[in-house]
Design a protein around this motif. Structure first.
Motif, mmCIF file in Angstrom:
data_model
loop_
_atom_site.group_PDB
_atom_site.id
_atom_site.type_symbol
_atom_site.label_atom_id
_atom_site.label_comp_id
_atom_site.label_asym_id
_atom_site.label_seq_id
_atom_site.Cartn_x
_atom_site.Cartn_y
_atom_site.Cartn_z
ATOM 1 N N LEU A 1 53.923 -30.309 -50.019
ATOM 2 C CA LEU A 1 54.412 -31.616 -50.468
ATOM 3 C C LEU A 1 55.411 -32.195 -49.464
ATOM 4 O O LEU A 1 55.359 -33.378 -49.113
ATOM 5 N N ARG B 1 52.260 -34.293 -55.728
ATOM 6 C CA ARG B 1 53.595 -34.676 -56.205
ATOM 7 C C ARG B 1 53.582 -34.836 -57.737
ATOM 8 O O ARG B 1 54.504 -34.413 -58.423
ATOM 9 N N PHE C 1 59.261 -30.310 -62.631
ATOM 10 C CA PHE C 1 60.488 -31.104 -62.503
ATOM 11 C C PHE C 1 60.758 -32.048 -63.679
ATOM 12 O O PHE C 1 61.711 -32.808 -63.655
ATOM 13 N N ASP D 1 56.989 -24.591 -50.446
ATOM 14 C CA ASP D 1 57.919 -25.709 -50.651
ATOM 15 C C ASP D 1 59.002 -25.344 -51.642
ATOM 16 O O ASP D 1 60.179 -25.610 -51.438
ATOM 17 N N GLY E 1 63.711 -25.420 -52.789
ATOM 18 C CA GLY E 1 64.463 -25.096 -53.993
ATOM 19 C C GLY E 1 65.618 -24.160 -53.739
ATOM 20 O O GLY E 1 66.699 -24.325 -54.287
ATOM 21 N N MET F 1 78.778 -33.828 -51.517
ATOM 22 C CA MET F 1 77.439 -34.187 -51.017
ATOM 23 C C MET F 1 77.525 -35.296 -49.967
ATOM 24 O O MET F 1 76.692 -35.372 -49.078
ATOM 25 N N PHE G 1 71.047 -39.654 -42.563
ATOM 26 C CA PHE G 1 71.873 -39.766 -43.775
ATOM 27 C C PHE G 1 73.315 -39.366 -43.465
ATOM 28 O O PHE G 1 74.254 -39.884 -44.057
ATOM 29 N N PRO H 1 72.084 -38.300 -50.854
ATOM 30 C CA PRO H 1 71.828 -36.887 -50.547
ATOM 31 C C PRO H 1 70.416 -36.450 -50.923
ATOM 32 O O PRO H 1 69.921 -35.446 -50.405
ATOM 33 N N ARG I 1 59.358 -40.884 -51.078
ATOM 34 C CA ARG I 1 59.518 -39.496 -50.621
ATOM 35 C C ARG I 1 60.839 -38.890 -51.076
ATOM 36 O O ARG I 1 61.243 -37.843 -50.568
HETATM 37 C C1 HEM Z 1 71.202 -30.236 -54.080
HETATM 38 C C2 HEM Z 1 69.931 -29.998 -53.985
HETATM 39 C C3 HEM Z 1 68.932 -30.809 -53.200
HETATM 40 C C4 HEM Z 1 69.107 -31.749 -52.207
HETATM 41 C C5 HEM Z 1 70.422 -32.246 -51.626
HETATM 42 C C6 HEM Z 1 67.789 -32.209 -51.804
HETATM 43 C C7 HEM Z 1 67.554 -33.178 -50.839
HETATM 44 C C8 HEM Z 1 66.292 -33.643 -50.477
HETATM 45 C C9 HEM Z 1 66.039 -34.674 -49.497
HETATM 46 C C10 HEM Z 1 67.096 -35.425 -48.703
HETATM 47 C C11 HEM Z 1 64.690 -34.845 -49.410
HETATM 48 C C12 HEM Z 1 63.920 -35.774 -48.446
HETATM 49 C C13 HEM Z 1 63.938 -37.228 -48.854
HETATM 50 C C14 HEM Z 1 63.200 -38.110 -47.860
HETATM 51 O O1 HEM Z 1 62.217 -37.699 -47.255
HETATM 52 O O2 HEM Z 1 63.609 -39.260 -47.645
HETATM 53 C C15 HEM Z 1 64.084 -33.909 -50.333
HETATM 54 C C16 HEM Z 1 62.730 -33.772 -50.529
HETATM 55 C C17 HEM Z 1 62.166 -32.791 -51.317
HETATM 56 N N1 HEM Z 1 62.834 -31.905 -52.143
HETATM 57 FE FE1 HEM Z 1 64.831 -31.798 -52.437
HETATM 58 N N2 HEM Z 1 66.848 -31.530 -52.537
HETATM 59 C C18 HEM Z 1 67.494 -30.678 -53.403
HETATM 60 C C19 HEM Z 1 66.922 -29.823 -54.342
HETATM 61 C C20 HEM Z 1 65.581 -29.595 -54.465
HETATM 62 C C21 HEM Z 1 64.980 -28.634 -55.372
HETATM 63 C C22 HEM Z 1 65.767 -27.743 -56.323
HETATM 64 C C23 HEM Z 1 63.629 -28.695 -55.154
HETATM 65 C C24 HEM Z 1 62.508 -27.890 -55.776
HETATM 66 C C25 HEM Z 1 62.605 -26.811 -56.487
HETATM 67 C C26 HEM Z 1 63.382 -29.708 -54.146
HETATM 68 C C27 HEM Z 1 62.142 -30.068 -53.666
HETATM 69 C C28 HEM Z 1 61.902 -31.091 -52.746
HETATM 70 C C29 HEM Z 1 60.561 -31.474 -52.296
HETATM 71 C C30 HEM Z 1 59.253 -30.823 -52.721
HETATM 72 C C31 HEM Z 1 60.733 -32.554 -51.406
HETATM 73 C C32 HEM Z 1 59.645 -33.319 -50.638
HETATM 74 C C33 HEM Z 1 59.234 -34.575 -51.391
HETATM 75 C C34 HEM Z 1 58.159 -35.398 -50.667
HETATM 76 O O3 HEM Z 1 58.074 -35.366 -49.443
HETATM 77 O O4 HEM Z 1 57.408 -36.085 -51.371
HETATM 78 N N3 HEM Z 1 64.585 -30.230 -53.748
HETATM 79 N N4 HEM Z 1 65.069 -33.194 -50.979
#
Ligand code: HEM
Length: 496
Positions: free
Chosen positions: A113, A126, A134, A293, A298, A356, A390, A427, A433
């Motif tokens: 993803l 997604r 989620f 992923d 995570g 953050m 960012f 953050p 995305r």
């Molecule tokens: C404090 C915790 C977290 C922060 C700061 C964070 C931050 C981010 C950021 C900045 C992105 C990219 C956004 C973009 O492309 O513009 C992202 C994408 C993603 N995050 Fe998180 N995340 C966190 C927790 C998690 C958790 C707990 C999971 C899953 C268990 C997760 C799964 C994903 C996935 C799968 C993507 C890709 C989404 C896509 O490309 O469609 N994240 N996250």
């Protein structure tokens, strides 16, 4: 003779077309940027901390800046206004991800993803993750499990407190978060050794480091095979370790599939694969890519965020004291923090937002332009890599006063939050995305920070003063502390 004339006419037409195209290109206004070198472009300007290098360059060349990384035209976006254009106004154009050797080797050719190209496959995966992992209902259903794991961590810290031991807080939080992620996604815990002798934390950090390291193979495709830096070899080795682990997990699930009453995320994905009902291609490699992923995104993001917030609390004892006072008033010293307390902890909310903001764990996020586009009168060509800085936005002095200081009080009376609507604080990103794990991430970070601050007094080792605690960064797709955070706990709740 006729042939010579015909050839001359063709050459003339080709030349005229070339000149015409060149003139059209010249008339297009490209974003400003620093002077580059032949062939390398601007690759030589990137050091250990790319987010900071780009931030410095953007101060001189502007919030929409053009650099060329080898053969790849790259646009660096560094202000809240410019990010709003990219992630909101033109989100439909910039919602893809670029090719990279890391995405190629770690995620089975961008089948996950995080790195998937924008399109129907990404949309389906997604949706699948959002529904089965989620959703608010799913996150809520894991609440008892989270409580149990946090209690286990507090018990083990109590023992260390009795012995006045110096605790590696970075490792402690990462290990608890790894357990929670495994229970949520795989339905059971796995030990570090189940993956590899280096363990989850080290390997996940290696993934996020390699995913952001400037690999020459990303910028000169023909150099990918030669692998001058040895990065691709490291990617292949890592991918082999994760692949064996994920194969084992899937095999275990296939064997116990029929007898199971409650199904975890892996079971759900196997059901979808075996039913053949998915409207998209969904095989074992797709399941492995998505599971990777969940391990990487995570495990590392939430624990790294907690690590940074605890660092700042240790560096600012008056903030720690104020937070502890709020916890005493809302929760009392008679018991631990419950998830239901979190909504009543307003100062905690400000501390987490400020943590953050100051330490953006995903400081530099890559997107890709799917079409030509004009942003703020600058031409951005199809296929350009878009680097969203960012880190620069969240430390922009035009938006934030004293941007490099940790000041939770800046959020008093402010409606700015982290959900993706306020472009000065993102953050979790914004738009198509943006992070699908945001709500889970917020719960985990707030719960871990509140519990650790409420249950223990923390002292720095070897008589270190708060101002001596370093904030050196280890740059990666997820940017953590360079060195682990060490502190001595003293239990402070009333023993029943
Ligand atoms: C404090 C915790 C977290 C922060 C700061 C964070 C931050 C981010 C950021 C900045 C992105 C990219 C956004 C973009 O492309 O513009 C992202 C994408 C993603 N995050 Fe998180 N995340 C966190 C927790 C998690 C958790 C707990 C999971 C899953 C268990 C997760 C799964 C994903 C996935 C799968 C993507 C890709 C989404 C896509 O490309 O469609 N994240 N996250």
């Amino acid at each position: 003779m006729a042939l010579i004339w015909a050839t001359l006419v063709v050459v003339f037409i080709v030349y005229a077309l070339y000149e015409l195209l060149n003139n059209i290109q010249k008339r297009k206004r490209y974003p400003p940027g620093p002077k580059g070198l032949p062939i390398l472009g601007h690759l030589h300007l990137l050091g250990k901390n790319q987010h900071q290098d780009f931030q410095k360059l953007a101060k001189k060349h502007g919030p929409i800046m053009y650099v060329r990384l080898g053969l790849v035209p790259t646009i660096v976006v560094s202000s809240a206004d410019a990010v709003e254009k990219v992630l909101k106004t033109y989100d439909h154009i910039f919602a893809s991800r670029p090719y990279s050797e890391a995405a190629q080797y770690l995620t089975y050719g961008q089948k996950n993803l995080v790195f998937a190209k924008y399109g129907p496959y990404w949309r389906n995966i997604r949706k699948l993750c959002t529904v089965h992992l989620f959703s608010s209902q799913k996150i809520h259903s894991f609440q008892p499990m989270r409580r149990q794991q946090v209690e286990l961590m507090i018990e083990s810290l109590k023992k260390e407190a009795r012995d006045r031991l110096v605790v590696d807080l970075s490792a402690k939080v990462a290990s608890m978060n790894a357990d929670i992620t495994c229970l949520m996604v795989f339905g059971k815990k796995y030990m570090d050794e189940d993956l590899d002798k280096r363990g989850f934390k080290a390997l996940v950090q290696e993934v996020t480091y390699l995913a952001a390291a400037p690999n020459l193979g990303d910028f000169f495709p023909f150099l990918g095979l030669i692998d001058l830096q040895g990065l691709t070899r490291r990617l292949k080795d890592l991918s082999k370790v994760f692949d064996e682990f994920l194969e084992k997990i899937i095999d275990e699930h296939v064997q116990s599939h029929e007898q199971k009453k409650s199904k975890d995320f892996v079971d759900t994905m196997l059901d979808i694969m075996q039913s053949g009902e998915a409207e998209f291609q969904f095989e074992r490699t797709h399941i492995k890519a998505v599971l990777l992923d969940m391990i990487v995104a995570g495990m590392d993001t939430s624990s790294t965020t907690v690590e940074w917030i605890l660092t700042e609390l240790l560096r600012h004892p008056h903030v720690m004291k104020k937070l502890r006072k709020e916890l005493e008033e809302v929760v009392s010293l008679e018991r631990m923090v419950k998830e239901s307390d979190l909504e009543n902890l307003n100062y905690l909310d400000m501390v987490v937002k400020e943590g953050m903001r100051l330490h953006c764990v995903a400081p530099l996020v890559p997107h890709e332009a799917m079409e030509d586009c004009v942003v703020d009168s600058f031409h951005i060509q199809k296929g350009s890599r878009i680097m969203i800085n960012f880190y620069a936005v969240q430390r922009d002095p035009n938006i934030w006063s004293e941007p490099d200081k940790f000041l939770p009080e800046r959020f008093v009376g402010s409606s700015i939050d982290v959900h993706g609507r306020d472009f000065q604080l993102l953050p979790f990103g914004s738009g198509r995305r943006s992070c699908p794990g945001m709500h889970l991430g917020i719960v985990l970070v707030r719960l871990f920070v509140a519990q650790l601050v409420h249950c223990f007094d923390w002292e720095l080792p070897n008589g270190m003063q708060p101002c001596d605690l370093d904030i050196d960064e280890h740059f990666g797709l997820v940017t953590s502390r360079e060195k682990p955070l060490m502190a001595i706990p003293t239990y402070r709740l009333k023993e029943s």
